[in-house]
Design an enzyme around this catalytic site. Structure first.
Site, PDB file in Angstrom:
ATOM      1  N   LYS A   1       0.999  -1.229  -0.209  1.00 47.74           N
ATOM      2  CA  LYS A   1      -0.068  -0.059  -0.097  1.00 47.74           C
ATOM      3  C   LYS A   1       0.826   1.186   0.064  1.00 47.74           C
ATOM      4  CE  LYS A   1      -2.373  -2.730  -0.636  1.00 47.74           C
ATOM      5  NZ  LYS A   1      -2.355  -4.062  -0.423  1.00 47.74           N
TER       6      LYS A   1
ATOM      7  N   GLY B   1      -0.639 -14.657 -13.431  1.00 45.31           N
ATOM      8  CA  GLY B   1      -1.547 -14.763 -12.454  1.00 45.31           C
ATOM      9  C   GLY B   1      -2.250 -13.306 -12.394  1.00 45.31           C
TER      10      GLY B   1
ATOM     11  N   VAL C   1      -5.024 -10.901  -7.004  1.00 40.95           N
ATOM     12  CA  VAL C   1      -4.898  -9.731  -6.213  1.00 40.95           C
ATOM     13  C   VAL C   1      -3.477  -9.088  -6.291  1.00 40.95           C
ATOM     14  CG1 VAL C   1      -5.269  -8.674  -4.017  1.00 40.95           C
ATOM     15  CG2 VAL C   1      -6.664 -10.678  -4.712  1.00 40.95           C
ATOM     16  N   ILE C   2      -2.277  -9.874  -6.211  1.00 43.41           N
ATOM     17  CA  ILE C   2      -1.101  -9.284  -6.091  1.00 43.41           C
ATOM     18  C   ILE C   2      -0.474  -8.975  -7.313  1.00 43.41           C
ATOM     19  CG2 ILE C   2       1.604 -10.271  -5.769  1.00 43.41           C
ATOM     20  CD1 ILE C   2       0.244 -12.037  -3.408  1.00 43.41           C
TER      21      ILE C   2
ATOM     22  N   SER D   1       2.466 -14.556  -9.533  1.00 37.41           N
ATOM     23  CA  SER D   1       1.454 -14.430  -8.365  1.00 37.41           C
ATOM     24  C   SER D   1       0.338 -15.093  -8.604  1.00 37.41           C
ATOM     25  CB  SER D   1       1.217 -12.735  -8.335  1.00 37.41           C
ATOM     26  OG  SER D   1       0.837 -12.355  -9.675  1.00 37.41           O
TER      27      SER D   1
ATOM     28  N   GLY E   1      -1.243 -17.276  -6.330  1.00 36.21           N
ATOM     29  CA  GLY E   1      -1.938 -17.821  -5.160  1.00 36.21           C
ATOM     30  C   GLY E   1      -0.728 -18.294  -4.197  1.00 36.21           C
ATOM     31  N   ARG E   2      -1.340 -18.472  -2.806  1.00 35.87           N
ATOM     32  CA  ARG E   2      -0.490 -18.855  -1.764  1.00 35.87           C
ATOM     33  C   ARG E   2      -0.912 -20.044  -0.890  1.00 35.87           C
ATOM     34  NH1 ARG E   2       2.348 -14.593  -0.203  1.00 35.87           N
ATOM     35  NH2 ARG E   2       2.691 -15.264   2.013  1.00 35.87           N
TER      36      ARG E   2
ATOM     37  N   ALA F   1      -5.904 -10.431   5.550  1.00 35.86           N
ATOM     38  CA  ALA F   1      -5.541 -10.223   7.010  1.00 35.86           C
ATOM     39  C   ALA F   1      -6.674  -9.968   7.893  1.00 35.86           C
ATOM     40  CB  ALA F   1      -4.562  -8.962   6.938  1.00 35.86           C
TER      41      ALA F   1
ATOM     42  N   HIS G   1     -23.095  15.653   2.248  1.00 35.49           N
ATOM     43  CA  HIS G   1     -23.082  16.097   0.935  1.00 35.49           C
ATOM     44  C   HIS G   1     -22.109  17.027   0.630  1.00 35.49           C
ATOM     45  CE1 HIS G   1     -24.159  17.193  -3.141  1.00 35.49           C
ATOM     46  NE2 HIS G   1     -24.340  18.472  -2.730  1.00 35.49           N
TER      47      HIS G   1
HETATM   48  P1  NAI Z   1      -4.954 -14.985  -6.254  1.00 32.29           P
HETATM   49  O1  NAI Z   1      -5.523 -16.344  -6.166  1.00 32.29           O
HETATM   50  O2  NAI Z   1      -5.655 -13.638  -5.971  1.00 32.29           O
HETATM   51  O3  NAI Z   1      -4.711 -14.830  -7.901  1.00 32.29           O
HETATM   52  C1  NAI Z   1      -3.936 -16.054  -8.432  1.00 32.29           C
HETATM   53  C2  NAI Z   1      -4.197 -15.974 -10.031  1.00 32.29           C
HETATM   54  O4  NAI Z   1      -3.173 -16.566 -10.906  1.00 32.29           O
HETATM   55  C3  NAI Z   1      -5.786 -16.524 -10.228  1.00 32.29           C
HETATM   56  O5  NAI Z   1      -6.343 -15.590 -11.247  1.00 32.29           O
HETATM   57  C4  NAI Z   1      -5.346 -17.750 -11.074  1.00 32.29           C
HETATM   58  O6  NAI Z   1      -6.202 -18.324 -12.138  1.00 32.29           O
HETATM   59  C5  NAI Z   1      -3.996 -17.363 -11.764  1.00 32.29           C
HETATM   60  N1  NAI Z   1      -3.028 -18.650 -11.955  1.00 32.29           N
HETATM   61  C6  NAI Z   1      -2.813 -19.786 -10.984  1.00 32.29           C
HETATM   62  N2  NAI Z   1      -2.030 -20.546 -11.849  1.00 32.29           N
HETATM   63  C7  NAI Z   1      -1.635 -19.870 -13.013  1.00 32.29           C
HETATM   64  C8  NAI Z   1      -0.812 -20.203 -14.148  1.00 32.29           C
HETATM   65  N3  NAI Z   1      -0.249 -21.242 -14.332  1.00 32.29           N
HETATM   66  N4  NAI Z   1      -0.498 -19.584 -15.136  1.00 32.29           N
HETATM   67  C9  NAI Z   1      -1.540 -18.250 -15.129  1.00 32.29           C
HETATM   68  N5  NAI Z   1      -2.311 -17.927 -14.340  1.00 32.29           N
HETATM   69  C10 NAI Z   1      -2.397 -18.729 -13.240  1.00 32.29           C
HETATM   70  O7  NAI Z   1      -3.428 -14.908  -5.733  1.00 32.29           O
HETATM   71  P2  NAI Z   1      -2.279 -13.755  -5.475  1.00 32.29           P
HETATM   72  O8  NAI Z   1      -2.781 -12.670  -6.191  1.00 32.29           O
HETATM   73  O9  NAI Z   1      -1.105 -14.608  -5.674  1.00 32.29           O
HETATM   74  O10 NAI Z   1      -2.578 -13.408  -3.950  1.00 32.29           O
HETATM   75  C11 NAI Z   1      -2.485 -14.564  -3.085  1.00 32.29           C
HETATM   76  C12 NAI Z   1      -3.305 -14.448  -1.852  1.00 32.29           C
HETATM   77  O11 NAI Z   1      -2.696 -13.220  -1.157  1.00 32.29           O
HETATM   78  C13 NAI Z   1      -4.808 -14.038  -2.195  1.00 32.29           C
HETATM   79  O12 NAI Z   1      -5.660 -15.426  -1.661  1.00 32.29           O
HETATM   80  C14 NAI Z   1      -5.209 -12.622  -1.823  1.00 32.29           C
HETATM   81  O13 NAI Z   1      -6.539 -12.868  -1.035  1.00 32.29           O
HETATM   82  C15 NAI Z   1      -4.119 -12.381  -0.796  1.00 32.29           C
HETATM   83  N6  NAI Z   1      -3.987 -11.059  -0.978  1.00 32.29           N
HETATM   84  C16 NAI Z   1      -4.886 -10.086  -0.547  1.00 32.29           C
HETATM   85  C17 NAI Z   1      -4.560  -8.715  -0.960  1.00 32.29           C
HETATM   86  C18 NAI Z   1      -5.758  -7.945  -0.377  1.00 32.29           C
HETATM   87  O14 NAI Z   1      -6.640  -8.275   0.099  1.00 32.29           O
HETATM   88  N7  NAI Z   1      -5.966  -6.673  -1.379  1.00 32.29           N
HETATM   89  C19 NAI Z   1      -3.463  -8.148  -1.362  1.00 32.29           C
HETATM   90  C20 NAI Z   1      -2.558  -9.293  -1.947  1.00 32.29           C
HETATM   91  C21 NAI Z   1      -2.838 -10.815  -1.514  1.00 32.29           C
END
Ligand code: NAI
Length: 479
Positions: free
Chosen positions: A58, A193, A196-197, A283, A285-286, A334, A458
């Site tokens: 952020k 990916g 979100v990240i 990015s 997923g986790r 979080a 307003h």
């Molecule tokens: P994510 O689950 O949000 O997105 C991962 C994306 O990668 C998905 O769209 C998926 O379809 C794609 N993907 C998976 N395998 C792939 C491949 N082999 N090739 C291409 N695309 C592929 O995971 P992200 O962004 O890594 O974030 C991890 C976690 O951290 C999430 O669960 C998220 O909720 C959390 N997070 C939350 C934030 C927030 O609340 N603002 C900020 C950052 C992370």
């Protein structure tokens, strides 16, 4: 001799440190185990969120948005600015200073609440059945030590999922950690990916001047969001300059001294493609952190996806052992972990807390931000719910226009018969703050009419939430 505690929390991310503070507030003798070392080699509290997640991202989002405002939008306000340039080192140092302040802040909170920080890696090593105490070994920082506790809260979080055959060195091929610490703006940045990240960090470096290509495996964009919001977001991000390719299949990633990172993939039409970039963010997923946690020593196992199984109250099948945050089912957010931490501490104290997982808000900190709570339109359709939708654009809101933040809309979904709010979806600047009104409303089972009758200041962006609620009954006032 081991020290005895009422509660030992393993992990000091948002879930763990909040659980420790709430347990201490309730009068328990509490310790929290944490081993995180920051890049300066210092042990630090706060976990992924504070060190390499929510807080630093952020900070960089804000810095890059300031840059974009000055370079792209100042002129609209009649302000001419020349000679603007980015000092990435200063930007990163500012981010690091914020992280340092926040993590030191938790150390202060631990001292204030008399929580013992057990430094090192925590591992369950057994159970004394007569006294129902669990033993935890803390190792890796000098001599190992033992602690005993009636209650153990596992809050070990998650780590970035890496793809087979793609080595993340956090210099050229990056996960969330490396993507927050680049020394300069890459000319060409690839992101695997579009989650979100990928969207948040891809946007940071795009705003600072990188040409960003996002490769997403799924054929649809932001599948978890409401369809209308996902469609609008896709339109806006493409207009901003993100090259988003959906339905791709990654074949190979190679690092070449001359070309940079070469990603070979097939596109949605099945044609072979290559992408050459200077840096690549992975990015996708986790995955939960349960390595070396000693679950087997007490008779617990992680499930086939690596999560610790818990009930609605984060209780494992063993009395006195709880698990919260990213290491258990539910969204990896979080604030979800924090609420679970409070719930478990209060459960241990004999209270009857409860979390309604349906009212946990989701936020994506892109620009504009995306936030929602409750059900999406496609989920309601699938469930056969009889619903009505109301939508109102920020382009018809004077405050949004004045601030030059008129992109996006609020969409409210309500039960056709009872008018109860079932979901609220926002794409707009400050959606992360605006969504709180919707979360409160849904916790109180409010109707759209309730929101429509409540006086909103307003001019303010919040008027759009009210107008969208009114629009569900076809009586928006300014449309
Ligand atoms: P994510 O689950 O949000 O997105 C991962 C994306 O990668 C998905 O769209 C998926 O379809 C794609 N993907 C998976 N395998 C792939 C491949 N082999 N090739 C291409 N695309 C592929 O995971 P992200 O962004 O890594 O974030 C991890 C976690 O951290 C999430 O669960 C998220 O909720 C959390 N997070 C939350 C934030 C927030 O609340 N603002 C900020 C950052 C992370």
């Amino acid at each position: 001799m081991s020290e005895r505690y009422d509660v030992v929390v393993i992990g000091a991310g948002p879930a763990g440190y909040i659980a420790a503070i709430r347990a201490a507030q309730l009068g328990f003798k509490v310790a929290c185990v944490e081993k995180w070392r920051n890049p300066n080699g210092e042990l630090a509290l706060g976990g992924t969120c504070l060190n390499v997640g929510c807080i630093p991202s952020k900070a960089l989002l804000a810095s890059s948005e300031e840059f974009e405002k000055i370079t792209h939008h100042a002129a609209d306000h009649g302000i001419q600015v020349d000679g603007v340039r980015v000092d990435v080192a200063r930007m990163i140092a500012r981010k690091d200073a914020i992280v340092g302040k926040m993590t030191k802040g938790i150390e202060f909170l631990f001292r204030k609440n008399k929580i013992t920080w057990l430094k090192g890696h925590g591992k369950l090593v057994g159970q004394n059945e007569n006294e129902a105490m669990y033993a935890i070994e803390i190792s890796g920082e000098g001599e190992s030590q033992l602690a005993e506790a009636r209650n153990v809260i596992i809050a070990t979080g998650s780590k970035a999922r890496h793809l087979p055959g793609i080595e993340v060195d956090n210099k050229t091929v990056l996960d969330n950690e490396g993507a927050l610490a680049l020394g300069e703006v890459p000319k060409r940045l690839g992101v695997i990916g579009a989650g979100v990240i990928g969207l948040e960090l891809g946007s940071v470096w795009r705003r600072l001047g990188a040409k960003v290509t996002v490769l997403e495996a799924l054929p649809s964009f932001l599948a978890a969001a409401d369809d209308a919001v996902a469609k609008e977001a896709h339109k806006i991000f493409v207009k901003q300059g993100l090259d988003i390719q959906l339905g791709v299949k990654i074949a190979k990633v190679e690092v070449d001294k001359k070309k940079g990172v070469v990603v070979s993939y097939t596109d949605a039409q099945g044609a072979a493609q290559t992408l050459e970039v200077d840096k690549l963010i992975v990015s996708v997923g986790r995955v939960p952190n349960t390595d070396g946690l000693g679950l087997d020593a007490v008779g617990l196992t992680a499930n086939d996806r690596g999560f610790i199984e818990v009930d609605d109250h984060c209780q494992t099948r063993l009395p006195g052992i709880f698990a919260i945050g990213d290491v258990v089912r539910g969204p990896m957010l979080a604030h979800k972990g924090e609420d679970e931490g409070v719930m478990v501490a209060e459960t241990i104290a004999g209270q009857k807390p409860h979390i309604d997982y349906n009212t946990i808000p989701w936020v994506i900190y892109t620009s504009p931000e995306i936030a929602w709570v409750g059900q999406s339109e496609q989920q309601l359709k699938q469930a056969g719910r009889d619903y009505k939708a109301g939508q109102f654009p920020f382009a018809a809101n004077g405050r949004a226009l004045g601030m030059g933040l008129a992109e996006g809309f609020v969409k409210v979904l309500v039960d056709s018969r009872t008018d109860e709010i079932l979901g609220v979806h926002i794409i707009a600047a400050n959606a992360s703050d605006l969504i709180s009104e919707a979360a409160v409303a849904m916790e109180f089972k409010a109707s759209a009419e309730d929101i429509g009758r409540i006086c909103h200041p307003h001019p303010s962006m919040s008027e759009v939430v009210r107008e969208a609620a009114l629009a569900s009954d076809k009586r928006a006032l300014n449309m």
